[in-house]
Design an enzyme around this catalytic site. Structure first.
Site, short mmCIF file in Angstrom:
data_model
loop_
_atom_site.label_atom_id
_atom_site.label_comp_id
_atom_site.label_asym_id
_atom_site.label_seq_id
_atom_site.Cartn_x
_atom_site.Cartn_y
_atom_site.Cartn_z
N ARG A 124 39.68 63.59 24.00
CA ARG A 124 38.76 62.88 23.12
C ARG A 124 39.53 61.80 22.37
O ARG A 124 40.74 61.91 22.15
CB ARG A 124 38.11 63.84 22.12
CG ARG A 124 37.26 64.93 22.76
CD ARG A 124 36.67 65.83 21.68
NE ARG A 124 35.83 66.89 22.24
CZ ARG A 124 36.29 68.08 22.62
NH1 ARG A 124 37.58 68.37 22.48
NH2 ARG A 124 35.47 69.00 23.11
N LYS A 149 38.30 68.50 17.43
CA LYS A 149 36.90 68.93 17.34
C LYS A 149 36.73 70.43 17.40
O LYS A 149 35.97 71.02 16.62
CB LYS A 149 36.09 68.27 18.47
CG LYS A 149 34.60 68.61 18.42
CD LYS A 149 33.84 67.87 19.50
CE LYS A 149 32.36 68.21 19.45
NZ LYS A 149 31.58 67.48 20.50
N HIS A 221 34.88 58.04 26.04
CA HIS A 221 34.18 59.28 26.39
C HIS A 221 33.67 59.22 27.82
O HIS A 221 33.54 60.25 28.48
CB HIS A 221 33.03 59.52 25.43
CG HIS A 221 32.89 60.96 25.03
ND1 HIS A 221 33.88 61.65 24.35
CD2 HIS A 221 31.91 61.86 25.24
CE1 HIS A 221 33.51 62.89 24.15
NE2 HIS A 221 32.31 63.05 24.70
N ARG A 224 36.29 60.52 30.01
CA ARG A 224 36.29 61.99 29.93
C ARG A 224 35.19 62.56 30.83
O ARG A 224 35.42 63.50 31.59
CB ARG A 224 36.07 62.38 28.48
CG ARG A 224 35.93 63.86 28.18
CD ARG A 224 35.78 64.03 26.67
NE ARG A 224 35.32 65.36 26.29
CZ ARG A 224 36.12 66.41 26.13
NH1 ARG A 224 37.42 66.28 26.33
NH2 ARG A 224 35.63 67.58 25.78
N HIS A 247 36.32 72.65 25.94
CA HIS A 247 35.01 73.11 25.50
C HIS A 247 35.10 74.55 24.99
O HIS A 247 35.91 75.34 25.49
CB HIS A 247 33.99 73.05 26.64
CG HIS A 247 33.54 71.66 26.95
ND1 HIS A 247 32.97 71.31 28.15
CD2 HIS A 247 33.58 70.52 26.22
CE1 HIS A 247 32.68 70.03 28.14
NE2 HIS A 247 33.03 69.53 26.98
N TYR A 256 27.47 68.54 33.46
CA TYR A 256 27.99 67.76 34.57
C TYR A 256 27.41 68.21 35.90
O TYR A 256 27.50 67.49 36.90
CB TYR A 256 29.52 67.84 34.59
CG TYR A 256 30.13 67.31 33.32
CD1 TYR A 256 30.06 65.95 33.02
CD2 TYR A 256 30.73 68.15 32.40
CE1 TYR A 256 30.57 65.45 31.83
CE2 TYR A 256 31.25 67.66 31.21
CZ TYR A 256 31.17 66.32 30.94
OH TYR A 256 31.67 65.82 29.77
#
Length: 284
Positions: A124, A149, A221, A224, A247, A256
């Site tokens: 990120r 995050k 992003h 990513r 995640h 995805y």
């Protein structure tokens, strides 16, 4: 963070409650209250800060019920646009984008190193901007990052490509200032990068490379997203991709699956044969 948490503080004060007496039911009431006074966008921002705060409280056993999962499960982030798919680029497009960067200039060296971190590791922008020298383990050829995050520790192999780009920037382009941060602003007054310096630059590099980004987002992003989608097309499993992206669970990674059309086709069921007599008797 303080401004976001004030809403919870005010809510508890109105009910003569505190963090020491809060219950899951009371937190649910707070979220319902929040949805009445905030837009979905600001509601999500407040919830994300509150989730981080409750992880902090649970880690320090500051609540009556310190089961982190109980609290986090209540604080769901609402999708602003559930039908929007992630913007992704093919491997060839990503490689062409990387090759077009002018690595003879100081800013080009910095952009090249930062874009590689996004394209190769799916980092990120907050983790790229926040990269410190302490995160680079040169002896073991690896990056060790506490992700901003999710607060999850992530370890990546420091490839020759990425390591070389970092060394080139640090030795030949980085302003000579005392700072633990790797990436520094390109112009004086020199200081650690604080925002996202890649948004417009990636769009510019896309244009220079002749990549059509008119219907796709072109920020870091997107790099990513592209990494995740390209890994999925190579049959890398969701748990592995989830671990790479940092995640909290594979639920965040499942988006995805919607992008990979070729794999979705494999899930399609054959239409069963229906005899002509069925249609002949349908209206009898």
């Amino acid at each position: 963070y303080r401004d976001s948490l004030y809403f919870l503080y005010d809510f508890l004060c109105q009910r003569d409650e505190s963090l020491y007496t809060i219950t899951p039911r009371l937190l649910s009431e707070y979220i319902t209250y929040l949805e009445k006074i905030q837009t979905i966008y600001y509601r999500n921002r407040i919830i994300m800060v509150t989730r981080t705060f409750f992880r902090y409280l649970c880690a320090r056993k500051a609540l009556k019920d310190n089961r982190e999962g109980v609290w986090i499960a209540l604080m769901k982030i609402k999708n602003l646009d559930g039908n929007r798919l992630p913007s992704v680029y093919t491997e060839d497009e990503i490689e062409h984008l990387i090759s077009i960067i002018d690595r003879t200039s100081s800013q080009g060296k910095r952009d090249y190193a930062m874009i590689l971190l996004a394209a190769r590791y799916g980092l990120r922008i907050s983790d790229i901007v926040g990269l410190r020298f302490a995160n680079i383990d040169w002896e073991r050829d690896r990056l060790v990052i506490m992700q901003h995050k999710t607060e999850k520790l992530a370890t990546f192999p420091l490839t020759e490509e990425v390591g070389g780009a970092l060394i080139d920037y640090i030795k030949n382009a980085r302003p000579n200032i005392e700072s633990p941060c790797v990436f520094i602003t390109a112009r004086a007054p020199y200081k650690p990068v604080e925002n996202n310096p890649l948004g417009h630059k990636i769009t510019e590099y896309m244009r220079m490379a002749g990549i059509d980004a008119s219907k796709r987002r072109a920020g870091p992003h997107a790099l990513r997203h592209s990494l995740a989608t390209n890994l999925l097309s190579e049959n890398v499993t969701l748990p592995v991709i989830s671990e790479i992206l940092g995640h909290s669970s594979t639920d965040s990674t499942k988006i995805y699956l919607r992008v990979n059309v070729s794999m979705l086709r494999q899930c399609a069921l054959d239409v069963p044969f229906v005899s002509s007599s069925f249609y002949a008797n349908l209206y009898d």
